[in-house]
Design an enzyme around this catalytic site. Structure first.
Site, mmCIF file in Angstrom:
data_model
loop_
_atom_site.group_PDB
_atom_site.id
_atom_site.type_symbol
_atom_site.label_atom_id
_atom_site.label_comp_id
_atom_site.label_asym_id
_atom_site.label_seq_id
_atom_site.Cartn_x
_atom_site.Cartn_y
_atom_site.Cartn_z
ATOM 1 N N CYS A 1 -0.786 -57.723 123.469
ATOM 2 C CA CYS A 1 -0.611 -58.905 123.038
ATOM 3 C C CYS A 1 -1.171 -58.817 121.632
ATOM 4 C CB CYS A 1 -1.492 -59.784 123.813
ATOM 5 S SG CYS A 1 -1.816 -61.353 123.345
ATOM 6 N N CYS B 1 0.489 -64.405 128.126
ATOM 7 C CA CYS B 1 -0.685 -63.457 128.328
ATOM 8 C C CYS B 1 -1.833 -63.787 129.398
ATOM 9 C CB CYS B 1 -1.432 -62.906 126.781
ATOM 10 S SG CYS B 1 -2.965 -61.989 127.095
ATOM 11 N N CYS C 1 8.426 -53.111 129.927
ATOM 12 C CA CYS C 1 7.945 -52.859 131.251
ATOM 13 C C CYS C 1 6.510 -53.248 131.425
ATOM 14 C CB CYS C 1 8.048 -51.563 131.652
ATOM 15 S SG CYS C 1 7.938 -51.015 133.634
ATOM 16 N N CYS D 1 -4.809 -61.112 121.438
ATOM 17 C CA CYS D 1 -6.032 -60.684 121.816
ATOM 18 C C CYS D 1 -6.012 -59.105 122.129
ATOM 19 C CB CYS D 1 -6.323 -61.449 122.947
ATOM 20 S SG CYS D 1 -5.371 -60.935 124.625
ATOM 21 N N CYS E 1 -5.185 -64.519 127.297
ATOM 22 C CA CYS E 1 -5.467 -65.469 126.273
ATOM 23 C C CYS E 1 -4.597 -66.687 125.792
ATOM 24 C CB CYS E 1 -5.394 -64.797 124.578
ATOM 25 S SG CYS E 1 -3.819 -64.565 124.240
#
Length: 132
Positions: free
Chosen positions: A97, A48, A120, A100, A51
Protein backbone atom coordinates in the site's frame (compact mmCIF):
# COMPACT_ATOMS: atom_id res chain seq x y z
CA UNK A 1 1.65 9.33 1.36
CA UNK A 2 -0.06 10.49 4.52
CA UNK A 3 1.53 13.29 6.52
CA UNK A 4 0.38 11.70 9.79
CA UNK A 5 2.96 10.19 12.13
CA UNK A 6 3.59 6.51 11.41
CA UNK A 7 1.73 4.12 13.69
CA UNK A 8 3.60 2.15 16.28
CA UNK A 9 3.66 -1.62 16.31
CA UNK A 10 1.34 -1.55 19.34
CA UNK A 11 -1.17 0.62 17.46
CA UNK A 12 -1.17 -1.73 14.47
CA UNK A 13 -1.65 -4.75 16.76
CA UNK A 14 -4.59 -3.03 18.48
CA UNK A 15 -6.29 -2.09 15.20
CA UNK A 16 -5.79 -5.25 13.12
CA UNK A 17 -6.89 -8.83 13.66
CA UNK A 18 -4.02 -11.27 14.33
CA UNK A 19 -4.27 -12.58 10.73
CA UNK A 20 -4.33 -9.06 9.27
CA UNK A 21 -1.33 -8.09 11.38
CA UNK A 22 0.59 -11.19 10.25
CA UNK A 23 -0.11 -10.46 6.57
CA UNK A 24 -0.06 -6.65 6.47
CA UNK A 25 2.74 -5.87 8.93
CA UNK A 26 4.83 -9.08 8.98
CA UNK A 27 4.60 -9.74 5.22
CA UNK A 28 2.77 -13.03 5.68
CA UNK A 29 0.62 -14.93 3.21
CA UNK A 30 -2.72 -16.59 3.76
CA UNK A 31 -3.25 -20.11 2.46
CA UNK A 32 -4.70 -20.38 -1.04
CA UNK A 33 -8.50 -20.70 -1.31
CA UNK A 34 -9.03 -19.61 2.32
CA UNK A 35 -9.43 -15.81 2.10
CA UNK A 36 -12.87 -14.21 1.93
CA UNK A 37 -12.26 -12.45 -1.41
CA UNK A 38 -10.66 -15.13 -3.59
CA UNK A 39 -14.09 -16.11 -5.02
CA UNK A 40 -15.81 -12.76 -4.49
CA UNK A 41 -17.70 -11.27 -7.45
CA UNK A 42 -19.55 -8.15 -6.22
CA UNK A 43 -19.07 -4.76 -7.87
CA UNK A 44 -17.13 -2.26 -5.83
CA UNK A 45 -13.77 -1.18 -4.58
CA UNK A 46 -11.13 -3.09 -2.64
CA UNK A 47 -9.30 -0.93 -0.10
CA UNK A 48 -6.34 -1.42 2.20
CA UNK A 49 -7.55 -3.14 5.38
CA UNK A 50 -4.98 -1.18 7.40
CA UNK A 51 -5.57 2.42 6.26
CA UNK A 52 -8.59 2.39 3.92
CA UNK A 53 -6.74 3.62 0.83
CA UNK A 54 -8.43 2.62 -2.46
CA UNK A 55 -6.36 -0.10 -4.15
CA UNK A 56 -8.30 -2.12 -6.74
CA UNK A 57 -11.61 -2.01 -8.59
CA UNK A 58 -13.78 -5.08 -9.02
CA UNK A 59 -13.69 -4.33 -12.77
CA UNK A 60 -9.97 -5.28 -12.78
CA UNK A 61 -10.49 -8.50 -10.77
CA UNK A 62 -10.16 -11.84 -12.56
CA UNK A 63 -10.10 -15.53 -11.68
CA UNK A 64 -6.44 -16.53 -11.83
CA UNK A 65 -7.08 -20.03 -10.48
CA UNK A 66 -4.47 -19.41 -7.77
CA UNK A 67 -6.82 -19.14 -4.77
CA UNK A 68 -6.06 -15.48 -4.05
CA UNK A 69 -7.88 -12.36 -5.25
CA UNK A 70 -6.17 -11.31 -8.48
CA UNK A 71 -6.30 -7.99 -10.31
CA UNK A 72 -4.69 -6.88 -13.57
CA UNK A 73 -4.21 -3.28 -12.42
CA UNK A 74 -4.43 -1.04 -9.38
CA UNK A 75 -7.09 1.67 -9.15
CA UNK A 76 -4.37 4.19 -10.10
CA UNK A 77 -0.61 4.21 -10.62
CA UNK A 78 0.07 5.67 -7.16
CA UNK A 79 -2.15 3.28 -5.14
CA UNK A 80 0.28 0.35 -4.97
CA UNK A 81 4.03 0.54 -4.82
CA UNK A 82 6.36 -2.29 -5.68
CA UNK A 83 9.68 -3.49 -4.32
CA UNK A 84 11.95 -6.45 -4.87
CA UNK A 85 11.34 -9.37 -2.50
CA UNK A 86 13.95 -12.12 -2.38
CA UNK A 87 12.62 -13.87 0.71
CA UNK A 88 11.99 -17.62 0.81
CA UNK A 89 14.67 -18.24 -1.82
CA UNK A 90 12.59 -16.61 -4.58
CA UNK A 91 12.89 -13.36 -6.51
CA UNK A 92 9.47 -11.70 -6.60
CA UNK A 93 7.91 -8.25 -6.78
CA UNK A 94 6.12 -7.33 -3.56
CA UNK A 95 2.99 -5.15 -3.69
CA UNK A 96 2.60 -2.62 -0.86
CA UNK A 97 0.00 0.00 0.00
CA UNK A 98 1.50 3.33 -1.01
CA UNK A 99 -0.21 5.13 1.86
CA UNK A 100 0.72 2.95 4.89
CA UNK A 101 3.39 0.62 3.48
CA UNK A 102 1.41 -2.51 4.38
CA UNK A 103 2.16 -5.77 2.57
CA UNK A 104 -0.62 -6.70 0.13
CA UNK A 105 0.83 -9.58 -1.85
CA UNK A 106 2.94 -9.89 -4.99
CA UNK A 107 2.83 -8.85 -8.66
CA UNK A 108 3.57 -11.33 -11.44
CA UNK A 109 3.95 -10.82 -15.22
CA UNK A 110 1.46 -13.58 -16.14
CA UNK A 111 -1.87 -11.73 -16.01
CA UNK A 112 -4.42 -11.02 -18.71
CA UNK A 113 -4.63 -8.08 -21.13
CA UNK A 114 -4.55 -5.17 -21.10
CA UNK A 115 -1.61 -5.05 -18.63
CA UNK A 116 -0.33 -8.63 -18.55
CA UNK A 117 0.05 -8.25 -14.77
CA UNK A 118 -1.37 -10.34 -11.94
CA UNK A 119 -1.59 -8.59 -8.60
CA UNK A 120 -1.94 -11.64 -6.34
CA UNK A 121 -3.36 -10.11 -3.16
CA UNK A 122 -4.16 -11.54 0.27
CA UNK A 123 -7.81 -11.19 1.30
CA UNK A 124 -6.60 -10.26 4.80
CA UNK A 125 -5.04 -7.12 3.37
CA UNK A 126 -8.30 -5.92 1.81
CA UNK A 127 -11.66 -4.50 2.80
CA UNK A 128 -14.47 -4.39 0.24
CA UNK A 129 -16.79 -1.44 -0.34
CA UNK A 130 -19.74 -2.11 -2.69
CA UNK A 131 -20.75 0.35 -5.37
CA UNK A 132 -24.06 2.09 -4.84
Amino acid sequence: MSTDEPKTDAQWRAELSPEQYRVLREHGTERAFTGKYWDHHANGEYRCAACGAPLFSSSAKFDSGTGWPSFYEAVDAQAVRERTDNSHGMLRTEALCSRCNSHLGHVFPDGPPPTGLRYCINSASLSFHPRD
